[in-house]
Design a protein around this motif. Structure first.
Motif, short mmCIF file in Angstrom:
data_model
loop_
_atom_site.label_atom_id
_atom_site.label_comp_id
_atom_site.label_asym_id
_atom_site.label_seq_id
_atom_site.Cartn_x
_atom_site.Cartn_y
_atom_site.Cartn_z
N GLN A 21 46.13 37.78 34.86
CA GLN A 21 45.74 38.96 35.74
C GLN A 21 44.63 38.92 36.58
O GLN A 21 43.72 38.01 36.10
N THR A 74 54.58 44.31 45.54
CA THR A 74 54.30 45.02 44.22
C THR A 74 55.23 46.52 44.29
O THR A 74 56.11 46.58 44.97
N ARG A 132 49.21 49.11 33.11
CA ARG A 132 48.61 49.46 34.52
C ARG A 132 49.32 48.65 35.55
O ARG A 132 50.11 47.66 35.32
N ARG A 133 49.55 49.60 36.56
CA ARG A 133 50.35 49.14 37.74
C ARG A 133 49.65 49.24 39.10
O ARG A 133 49.02 50.00 39.00
N GLU A 134 50.01 48.54 39.82
CA GLU A 134 49.64 48.60 41.36
C GLU A 134 50.67 49.28 42.22
O GLU A 134 51.96 49.03 42.03
N GLU A 176 44.62 46.46 43.70
CA GLU A 176 44.01 47.34 42.79
C GLU A 176 45.24 47.90 41.88
O GLU A 176 46.15 48.29 42.46
N ASP A 177 44.80 48.25 40.65
CA ASP A 177 45.64 48.99 39.89
C ASP A 177 45.31 50.20 39.31
O ASP A 177 44.02 50.53 39.37
N ARG A 179 50.64 44.78 31.80
CA ARG A 179 49.88 44.93 33.59
C ARG A 179 50.40 44.11 34.34
O ARG A 179 50.90 42.96 34.13
N LEU A 186 49.18 43.34 38.19
CA LEU A 186 48.32 43.32 39.43
C LEU A 186 48.82 41.99 40.26
O LEU A 186 48.31 40.82 39.50
#
Length: 320
Positions: free
Chosen positions: A118, A165, A209-211, A241-242, A274, A276
C-alpha cells in the motif's frame, strides 16, 4: 476531441455511465449515442454488431458491467465472470472493427492482489493472488485490460484503461444484500432511524480500510483522460486517502442522523485488509479529485432521500 465527436456511453443508466453522461453534457457534447438494455443487449454479439454498424460512434466509454458487493460476488461467480467477459469482448471488438477513434475501458481496483503493498501502484497488477470474495469480477476486468492492450498492440486501436477505486454517488445501488458498503450503510442507518432501532449491525470487524471516490469526480477524470491520455499503461483513479470501515460507518451515522449503536457481525467476511490506490501517475497527468468525502456522502444521501421511492435496491446486480 469530444465536443464534436459522436460518443457511445455503454451503461449510461448506471452509476458510472450516468455520471459520464452528465459530465459530457456539461462540457457541451451533444452527439451522445445512448441505448438501454431494452434497446441493446451488450451480451448479445449480433445485437452489438448491428448497433455499431448503424451508429458508428467515434468515441466509446465502456462503463457497462455486472457489479455488486461481497455477497453478490460470492453468490453469483459464474455471472460475474461470464457476463462481464461477454460485454467487454463484444463492445471492444465491435468498436475497433467499426472505426471508433478511441475507447475508454473502466476497470476496478479489485484487479490488484489481495495483499498488494500500500498504496497500490499500477505495476502491482498480476503480482499475487486476488481477494477470493471478488476474484470472478476481478479476472473479468483483468481480461478487459489485456484485451484493450492486445488490440492496441496488434491493430493500433486507441484504447485506454482506467482503474477507479471504490465509488459512490447519485444513482448508486442501495440493495442491502448486493450493494457496496457505502450505499448499504446509508440505507441501513436511514431505515434504522425511521424505525427507531437501537442498533445497526455492520458486516465484519470494521478494521479494513477503503478509499472512496465520488462518481462525479470519476466522470471528470474519465473525460479528461479520454481527451489527453494516449498509452496502454493503466491509470489508477482515486483520491489517495483512505478510511476504516468503522470510521466510515460513524460518518454515515452522523450524516443520516441515526443515534443508535453500531454492532459488528464478525462472522461476515472483511474482504481485503486495505485497498488504497497510488494516484501519483494520475496527478502527474494533471488531474486530482475535488469532492471531499463528507460532502460527497451528504450529496449522495440527499439524492437517496429524493429518490427513495425508486432507488435501485431490488435487483441482484446493477450496471456500473
Amino acid at each position: 476531441m469530444l465536443k464534436d465527436a459522436s460518443i457511445f456511453v455503454a451503461g449510461h443508466r448506471g452509476l458510472v455511465g450516468s455520471a459520464i453522461v452528465r459530465r459530457l453534457r456539461a462540457q457541451g457534447c451533444d452527439k451522445l449515442i445512448l441505448a438501454g438494455r431494452d434497446q441493446l443487449d451488450l451480451q448479445d454479439r449480433d445485437s452489438v454488431e448491428a448497433f455499431f454498424m448503424a451508429n458508428k460512434p467515434e468515441v466509446v466509454f465502456l462503463a457497462a458491467a455486472k457489479v455488486g458487493g461481497i455477497h453478490a460476488n460470492n453468490s453469483y461467480p459464474a455471472e460475474f465472470l461470464f457476463d462481464n467477459l461477454q460485454i467487454q469482448n463484444n463492445v471492444i471488438d465491435a468498436a475497433y472493427r467499426h472505426g471508433a477513434k478511441k475507447l475508454t475501458f473502466l476497470g476496478s481496483s479489485c484487479i490488484y492482489p489481495k495483499l498488494a503493498p500500500q498504496p497500490i501502484k499500477e505495476d502491482y497488477l498480476l503480482t499475487g493472488p486476488l481477494e477470493p470474495t471478488n476474484e470472478w469480477y476481478a479476472i473479468a476486468k483483468i481480461a478487459g485490460i489485456k484485451l484493450c492492450q492486445a488490440y492496441r498492440r496488434q491493430y493500433g486501436f486507441n484504447t485506454i484503461s482506467l482503474m477507479p477505486t471504490n465509488l459512490y454517488g447519485p444513482g448508486d445501488n442501495f440493495d442491502l444484500a448486493n450493494s457496496h458498503v457505502l450505499p448499504a450503510l446509508i440505507r441501513k442507518f436511514h431505515e434504522a432511524r425511521l424505525r427507531g432501532d437501537k442498533q445497526v449491525v455492520m458486516w465484519g470487524t470494521g478494521t479494513p480500510r477503503r478509499e472512496f471516490l465520488h462518481v462525479d469526480d470519476l466522470a471528470a477524470a474519465c473525460v479528461f483522460l479520454t481527451e489527453t491520455y494516449e498509452s496502454e499503461d493503466i491509470v489508477n483513479i482515486g483520491v489517495g486517502e483512505d478510511i476504516s470501515i468503522r470510521e466510515l460507518a460513524e460518518l454515515v451515522r452522523e450524516i443520516t442522523g441515526y443515534t443508535g449503536e453500531i454492532v459488528n457481525d464478525t462472522s461476515k467476511p472483511d474482504g481485503t485488509p486495505r485497498k488504497l490506490l497510488d494516484v501519483s501517475r494520475l496527478h502527474g497527468l494533471g488531474w486530482q479529485a475535488t469532492i471531499p468525502l463528507r460532502d460527497g456522502i451528504q450529496d449522495t444521501y440527499r439524492w437517496f432521500l429524493e429518490h427513495s421511492a425508486d432507488v435501485r435496491g431490488n435487483a441482484v446486480t446493477g450496471v456500473a
